[in-house]
Design a protein around this motif. Structure first.
Motif: not given
Ligand code: GLA
Length: 384
Positions: A46-47, A172-173, A178-181, A378-379
């Motif tokens: 994730a961005i 979408q996943f 998403g998780k930072k780094d 993060d997501g």
């Protein structure tokens, strides 16, 4: 994109009260393109660009939605026949319907949203929108009974059933998980996933946007998917256990070469090779072997351009420009037909590369490409 901005607009647009605010990001994908709907691996993250939405139940059966960026207001009901015509509102409507199909008691609400994921750049602005609302409706009307995978599937089903894009699950996943780094390797057949810390020392990830708009909804994407299905059907005659191209190999593909078109053969060849490349990249990352990661990225570009044929002149130009500047890895990102290249570049080469990409692109196409540095974030989550 700021929470205050969304809140101010929400207050102004509705009755002065406030609701809850949620966000979901867009995504990048290091490698593994067009593999998700083939049961293969993808490797997204994730961005730090996404959607922010404020929502408040309004005690009716009507959704009142305001797109802050487009300054556009739409109302719609929650039954199947209430589908709005406005394209951005169809995403919201689709998410509501898919949540209702999963027994969430969605009621009317007021909402305003804004985002900073560039549209049509292959960074999944639509998944960011879907995940934001899936997460929000689950929290607001569903006591969070729907698990995260199902939330991602709500977004995917919205694409299939309400926008006509037969996409896979990757976007979408990534937006939900998403998780930072961290990048996430997802096995799209078993849905097992693994986080890989990703902070390449001495390198940067940068996207270069060709500013060519991709037309994912246009038939080209769905056509690629159809090619894969045609090949599977042919392989299944000899190998009934093969459910996805993931379950096949080049020998099986050769066996059916005479009974499928040359074009379908090339599509399947690309997919089979690409699935293996994701695994190779994960292995290389565990050894901090960025040269191999980069080489695989170039191979992916070649495959997407020459076998899967989802590139365009502008993207091939940017890829060549990366090569010329000794960039470690570069390739088309996302579905293709325009959008960005993703580039893994050594810190010391970054400035020269970016300057050259901008200048040479400008003189060739008379347009300035956009540059986005990537921060893995993060997501989907509730903000306030
Ligand atoms: C789009 C789709 C994804 C995936 C990529 C290509 O982003 O939404 O499901 O298929 O293209 O990898």
């Amino acid at each position: 994109m700021e929470i205050e901005h969304v809140r101010n607009r929400f207050i102004k647009h509705f009755d002065g009260t406030t609701g809850s605010i949620y966000t979901s990001p867009g995504r990048i994908n290091l490698i593994g393109e067009h593999t998700d709907y083939n049961g293969g691996f993808v490797f997204p993250g994730a961005i730090d660009k996404g959607m922010i939405a404020e929502l408040k139940p309004n005690g009716t059966q009507t959704v009142r939605a305001y797109s802050i960026d487009l300054k556009d207001y739409v109302e719609f009901g929650l039954n199947e026949e209430d589908a709005p015509r406005t394209s951005w509102a169809r995403y919201l409507f689709g998410v509501c319907r898919e949540m209702i199909k999963r027994r969430v008691k969605v009621k009317g609400f007021n909402t305003a949203f804004s985002g900073n994921v560039p549209l049509g750049a292959g960074m999944s602005s639509s998944a960011a929108l879907e995940s934001t609302y899936a997460y929000a409706l689950n929290d607001m009307f569903g006591d969070n009974q729907i698990d995260k995978f199902e939330l991602a599937k709500v977004g995917q089903a919205t694409e299939h059933n309400y926008t006509g894009v037969n996409c896979g699950i990757m976007d979408q996943f990534a937006s939900v998980f998403g998780k930072k780094d961290n990048l996430i390797r997802l096995d799209c057949r078993s849905l097992e996933y693994q986080y890989f810390p990703f902070k390449p020392e001495g390198y940067r990830l940068v996207l270069i946007d060709s500013v060519v708009k991709h037309e994912l909804a246009s038939s080209a994407y769905n056509k690629r998917r159809q090619s894969c299905e045609t090949v599977i059907a042919a392989i299944q005659k000899n190998h009934p256990h093969v459910e996805f191209l993931r379950d096949s190999n080049m020998d099986m593909l050769q066996e059916v070469a005479h009974s499928i078109s040359q074009e379908d053969f090339m599509r399947a060849e690309y997919v089979i090779e690409e699935i293996q490349r994701v695994l190779d990249v994960c292995d290389a990352l565990e050894r901090n072997d960025y040269e191999t990661v980069g080489q695989k990225m170039y191979e992916t570009h070649y495959g997407l351009s020459k076998l899967y044929e989802v590139s365009c002149e502008e993207l091939d130009f940017l890829n060549n420009c990366a090569k010329k500047n000794q960039v470690t890895g570069s390739r088309i990102m996302g579905g293709g037909f325009g959008g960005c290249t993703i580039n893994l570049v050594k810190n010391e080469l970054y400035d020269t590369f970016i300057n050259d990409a901008i200048e040479s692109f400008k003189s060739k196409f008379n347009r300035i490409p956009k540059i986005y540095d990537v921060t893995i974030s993060d997501g989907a989550r509730k903000l306030i």
